[in-house]
Enzyme design. Structure first.
Site, PDB file in Angstrom:
ATOM      1  N   HIS A   5       0.661  -1.385   0.147  1.00 24.29           N
ATOM      2  CA  HIS A   5       0.097  -0.357   0.365  1.00 24.29           C
ATOM      3  C   HIS A   5       1.262   1.104  -0.124  1.00 24.29           C
ATOM      4  O   HIS A   5       0.148   2.139  -0.123  1.00 24.29           O
ATOM      5  CB  HIS A   5      -0.948   0.736   1.346  1.00 24.29           C
ATOM      6  CG  HIS A   5      -1.354  -0.826   1.762  1.00 24.29           C
ATOM      7  ND1 HIS A   5      -1.269  -2.518   2.163  1.00 24.29           N
ATOM      8  CD2 HIS A   5      -2.979  -1.811   0.962  1.00 24.29           C
ATOM      9  CE1 HIS A   5      -2.484  -3.262   2.474  1.00 24.29           C
ATOM     10  NE2 HIS A   5      -3.383  -2.918   1.440  1.00 24.29           N
ATOM     11  N   ARG A  25      -6.491  16.705   1.467  1.00 28.21           N
ATOM     12  CA  ARG A  25      -5.880  17.929   2.649  1.00 28.21           C
ATOM     13  C   ARG A  25      -4.288  17.189   2.401  1.00 28.21           C
ATOM     14  O   ARG A  25      -3.667  18.113   3.184  1.00 28.21           O
ATOM     15  CB  ARG A  25      -6.422  17.259   3.469  1.00 28.21           C
ATOM     16  CG  ARG A  25      -6.120  18.092   5.083  1.00 28.21           C
ATOM     17  CD  ARG A  25      -7.399  18.546   5.655  1.00 28.21           C
ATOM     18  NE  ARG A  25      -8.318  19.240   5.049  1.00 28.21           N
ATOM     19  CZ  ARG A  25      -8.927  20.674   4.377  1.00 28.21           C
ATOM     20  NH1 ARG A  25      -7.312  21.187   5.553  1.00 28.21           N
ATOM     21  NH2 ARG A  25      -9.178  21.329   4.266  1.00 28.21           N
ATOM     22  N   ARG A  44      -2.569   3.804  -5.365  1.00 28.93           N
ATOM     23  CA  ARG A  44      -4.546   4.268  -4.541  1.00 28.93           C
ATOM     24  C   ARG A  44      -4.734   5.162  -4.694  1.00 28.93           C
ATOM     25  O   ARG A  44      -5.310   5.729  -3.671  1.00 28.93           O
ATOM     26  CB  ARG A  44      -5.187   2.785  -3.254  1.00 28.93           C
ATOM     27  CG  ARG A  44      -4.220   1.766  -3.774  1.00 28.93           C
ATOM     28  CD  ARG A  44      -4.713   0.670  -2.725  1.00 28.93           C
ATOM     29  NE  ARG A  44      -5.069  -0.884  -2.975  1.00 28.93           N
ATOM     30  CZ  ARG A  44      -6.253  -1.553  -2.845  1.00 28.93           C
ATOM     31  NH1 ARG A  44      -7.104  -1.390  -2.147  1.00 28.93           N
ATOM     32  NH2 ARG A  44      -5.764  -2.649  -2.967  1.00 28.93           N
ATOM     33  N   VAL A  89      -4.617  13.921  11.805  1.00 24.91           N
ATOM     34  CA  VAL A  89      -4.843  15.459  12.123  1.00 24.91           C
ATOM     35  C   VAL A  89      -6.881  15.828  11.216  1.00 24.91           C
ATOM     36  O   VAL A  89      -6.342  15.340  10.016  1.00 24.91           O
ATOM     37  CB  VAL A  89      -3.884  16.696  11.254  1.00 24.91           C
ATOM     38  CG1 VAL A  89      -3.598  17.106  12.445  1.00 24.91           C
ATOM     39  CG2 VAL A  89      -3.732  16.233  10.090  1.00 24.91           C
ATOM     40  N   SER A  91     -11.237  16.243  10.743  1.00 22.67           N
ATOM     41  CA  SER A  91     -12.681  16.228  11.420  1.00 22.67           C
ATOM     42  C   SER A  91     -13.286  15.542  12.636  1.00 22.67           C
ATOM     43  O   SER A  91     -13.097  14.869  12.819  1.00 22.67           O
ATOM     44  CB  SER A  91     -13.259  16.754  10.386  1.00 22.67           C
ATOM     45  OG  SER A  91     -13.906  15.498   9.771  1.00 22.67           O
ATOM     46  N   GLU A 180     -15.780  10.623  15.687  1.00 21.62           N
ATOM     47  CA  GLU A 180     -14.892  10.745  14.312  1.00 21.62           C
ATOM     48  C   GLU A 180     -14.593   8.882  13.994  1.00 21.62           C
ATOM     49  O   GLU A 180     -15.310   8.385  14.194  1.00 21.62           O
ATOM     50  CB  GLU A 180     -14.069  11.847  14.200  1.00 21.62           C
ATOM     51  CG  GLU A 180     -12.334  10.884  15.276  1.00 21.62           C
ATOM     52  CD  GLU A 180     -12.359   9.590  15.578  1.00 21.62           C
ATOM     53  OE1 GLU A 180     -10.807  10.015  14.971  1.00 21.62           O
ATOM     54  OE2 GLU A 180     -12.744   8.889  16.357  1.00 21.62           O
ATOM     55  N   ASP A 205     -19.103  19.721  12.385  1.00 26.77           N
ATOM     56  CA  ASP A 205     -20.615  19.802  12.500  1.00 26.77           C
ATOM     57  C   ASP A 205     -20.476  19.762  14.303  1.00 26.77           C
ATOM     58  O   ASP A 205     -19.983  18.646  14.419  1.00 26.77           O
ATOM     59  CB  ASP A 205     -21.224  19.205  11.196  1.00 26.77           C
ATOM     60  CG  ASP A 205     -20.934  17.322  11.431  1.00 26.77           C
ATOM     61  OD1 ASP A 205     -21.120  16.930  11.912  1.00 26.77           O
ATOM     62  OD2 ASP A 205     -19.595  17.309  10.661  1.00 26.77           O
TER      63      ASP A 205
END
Length: 239
Positions: A5, A25, A44, A89, A91, A180, A205
């Protein structure tokens, strides 16, 4: 030597890797915050880069969505490329009313509905926690940057579209700061293979109020989180 990978060689990655979920990101972080950047992985489409921050060699690479994906990449980085510290890192969604949009959350621990850590821990509960020194350095970096970071538990969910709305009430009761999908898995992998890990999230959110940040807002507020992560690495080097 390359893995299935990651098409890199030993030495391509720094000993510290910042890991957002989104590979684009990762590219943004590398191009915005690092110097002398070079691409070290593209298998990938999971982009990885190595550069320097204030002269310090640091890598950044995406880990995808969910515990299975991030577990593959973190395991290979640690066992095949000599990575010692991983900082996720990303959200998170807030469930408590005192946690607001754009708040930065430092994940001291991570609850989960995944069984992955029980599988690796002989069907017993495993306390998925971040490395203490990394937590302390992140808190100190946030203070120095003037960012009021929250510190506490995250919840790493296996389902993004969960049918169990009542679970949010339980999370709120137990003081979970954000939901998360990766921290508990990353902490488990780090513990198993002798590395250190930390998760820093920005609240994108609010599950209760249905508030959401815009794409432009995320660009700005997420940068605070990245600065905390990078500065915490420099603080760690001083120990």
């Amino acid at each position: 030597m390359a893995t299935p990978h990651i098409n890199a060689e030993m030495g391509d990655f720094a000993d510290v890797v910042l890991m957002p979920g989104d590979p684009l990101r990762a590219k943004h972080i590398a191009e915005t915050f690092l110097e002398d950047v070079r691409e070290v992985n593209n298998v990938r489409g999971m982009l990885g880069f190595t550069g320097t921050y204030k002269g310090r060699k640091i890598s950044v690479m995406g880990h995808g969505m969910g515990i299975p994906s991030c577990s593959i990449y973190t395991k290979e980085l640690i066992t095949d490329f000599g990575v010692k510290k991983i900082i996720r890192v990303g959200s998170c969604g807030a469930v408590r009313m005192d946690v607001k949009l754009r708040d930065v959350v430092i994940g001291m621990g991570a609850c989960t509905d995944s069984k992955v850590n029980r599988i690796r821990f002989k069907d017993h509960d495993f306390a998925a926690i971040a490395d203490f020194d990394m937590v302390r350095n992140a808190v100190d970096a946030a203070k120095a940057l003037g960012v009021d970071a929250r510190v506490g538990n995250l919840f790493s969910a296996d389902l993004f579209y969960s049918p169990d709305g009542e679970m949010f009430d339980v999370m709120e009761k137990y003081g979970v700061l954000g939901v998360e999908m990766e921290a508990a898995g990353i902490y488990g992998v780090a513990a198993e293979f002798g590395a250190k890990a930390l998760t820093i999230c920005t609240v994108s959110d609010h599950i209760r109020t249905h508030e959401q940040t815009t794409a432009a807002e995320r660009q700005t507020t997420f940068n605070d989180m990245i600065k905390i992560a990078l500065e915490s690495v420099l603080l760690g080097d001083q120990e």
